[in-house]
Design an enzyme around this catalytic site. Structure first.
Site, PDB file in Angstrom:
ATOM      1  CB  CYS A  86      -0.926  -0.027   1.210  1.00  0.00           C
ATOM      2  SG  CYS A  86      -1.597   1.565   1.685  1.00  0.00           S
ATOM      3  CB  CYS A  89       0.635   1.559   4.209  1.00  0.00           C
ATOM      4  SG  CYS A  89      -1.054   0.938   4.094  1.00  0.00           S
ATOM      5  CB  CYS A 209      -2.862  17.704  -1.097  1.00  0.00           C
ATOM      6  SG  CYS A 209      -1.712  19.077  -1.279  1.00  0.00           S
ATOM      7  CB  CYS A 212      -3.905  20.274  -3.666  1.00  0.00           C
ATOM      8  SG  CYS A 212      -2.434  19.225  -3.802  1.00  0.00           S
TER       9      CYS A 212
END
Length: 423
Positions: A86, A89, A209, A212
């Site tokens: 992942c 992860c 984010c 962003c």
């Protein structure tokens, strides 16, 4: 052969062979658990607990150990259920383990790979529908999940000072569904779009984010201005890098937001742009792209640049070869290249010494890099007449490299001196 793995003076070389051919030298810790994990997946990544930085994370391997931890642990417990493959992860793991160190004695941070099928009961019990899923426990009782998967170590430490359940949120519509003048591109239509538009500024972003989200209204406003111009200089587009993983990997997107500018299909460097005015001004007058710097291979140095088809034969002709496996886009590699190049120049007149490099991104080298078990960039291997002896793990500086090679040559001189004495 019987080996006492507990003997401190016991030096053992472990080599893995696959389908009758040498695959790699085993360089991980020699424990039963790590050996079994390696044999199950010789080309896979090391276990999380093999990372020295994760020493303060409690690593759980079985449901029995998990139940035992819940029963005995009095301190607050934050448990990460994860899968080794992942990417989200992997992003949060360094922050999670740093928080574990900072909170040692106050809280317990633990990790458990629940991807294998034997953990279906745990996944169902704690509603693990994706990776990672992070659950908070007090005195063995599950209270709620921690859902800030973009968290830093500081965020985790601060949250554990006063744990609170996730606040119900109104589902946020994807940016692509909001309308506006920004084009939203995907893995499937990206190349065609860039081909059809001569000038495109593209923002690679992630829905979670914060930077962003802060940039988005500025980017949208700039796109609206450009869209309203009769002879607009170009268009603005966006790519959700979490949903379009092929593009994110292709352009090596490692942070958000990242801007890429394409002129007539060619990608050019972009300065730091953050406001509506900066976006509009850039599109009207993009800075002329600097001439491309010569690649490492194109520069005249003493480093041997090898390909998969000449790698073995070249190394067999040299007594000592230090090989740097790298990727041209890798920032750590770029930092080391001057040191490695300077080292090659130091030993350029020694016919028995070579400093060589292999670009693992090149098609001809990908099989070689896989065969040599290169899993990170840069990786340094030392070869003796073409035979892999060890992985270099000392300082990645000119001094570190030259000291390593000089030690090898001093050993040669000592052995030569002993032979002369015997004669």
């Amino acid at each position: 052969m019987k080996i006492d793995l507990g003997a401190e003076d016991q030096k053992v070389g472990l080599f893995h062979y696959q389908d009758g051919a040498f695959h790699t030298e085993y360089t991980r810790a020699v424990t039963f658990k790590f050996l079994v994990a390696f044999l199950k997946d010789p080309k896979g990544p090391p276990l999380w607990e093999e990372d020295p930085g994760a020493k303060d994370v409690v690593h759980i391997d079985s449901e029995k150990d998990f139940r035992r931890l819940l029963k005995k642990e009095e301190k607050p417990l934050l448990m990460m259920f994860y899968a080794p493959w992942c990417s989200m992860c992997k992003r949060i793991m360094p922050h999670f383990q740093k928080a574990a160190t900072e909170l040692r004695g106050h809280s317990v941070l633990a990790g458990m790979n629940v991807y294998p099928p034997e953990f279906e009961n745990i996944k169902e019990e704690y509603n693990v529908q994706g990776y990672p899923t992070i659950c908070y426990f007090e005195k063995g009782s599950f209270l709620f999940q921690y859902d800030n998967y973009g968290a830093t170590a500081e965020d985790i430490v601060e949250w554990l000072k006063n744990p609170q359940p996730p606040q119900p949120q109104v589902p946020e519509a994807p940016w692509s569904e909001e309308g506006g003048s920004v084009y939203h591109l995907t893995d499937e239509d990206f190349d065609q779009f860039v081909k059809e538009h001569s000038s495109v500024l593209i923002m690679f972003h992630a829905p979670w984010c914060g930077h962003c989200k802060k940039m988005k209204p500025e980017f949208e406003s700039a796109a609206e201005v450009l869209h309203g111009e009769a002879d607009g200089p170009g268009v603005l587009a966006a790519v959700d890098a979490t949903a379009n993983k092929a593009l994110a990997e292709r352009f090596h997107i490692s942070e958000f937001p990242t801007l890429k500018f394409f002129k007539d299909g060619e990608k050019h460097a972009v300065p730091s742009l953050r406001t509506k005015k900066m976006f509009v001004d850039w599109m009207h007058n993009p800075e002329a792209p600097p001439p491309p710097e010569p690649t490492w291979e194109e520069q005249h140095t003493s480093v041997l640049h090898l390909l998969g088809d000449n790698f073995r034969e070249t190394l067999k002709k040299k007594k000592h070869t230090l090989v740097m496996f790298y990727a041209p886009w890798c920032p750590h590699c770029k930092k080391v290249i001057p040191h490695f190049t300077a080292t090659a120049d130091v030993f350029k007149d020694d016919r028995k010494i070579a400093c060589a490099a292999v670009d693992c991104v090149r098609d001809k080298n990908q099989g070689l890099c896989e065969q040599e078990a290169v899993k990170a960039y840069p990786t340094f291997h030392y070869y003796h007449y073409g035979k892999l002896v060890e992985q270099y793990g000392s300082e990645r500086t000119e001094l570190g490299f030259t000291n390593f090679i000089r030690t090898l040559r001093e050993g040669d001189q000592e052995r030569l001196g002993k032979k002369k004495e015997e004669l």
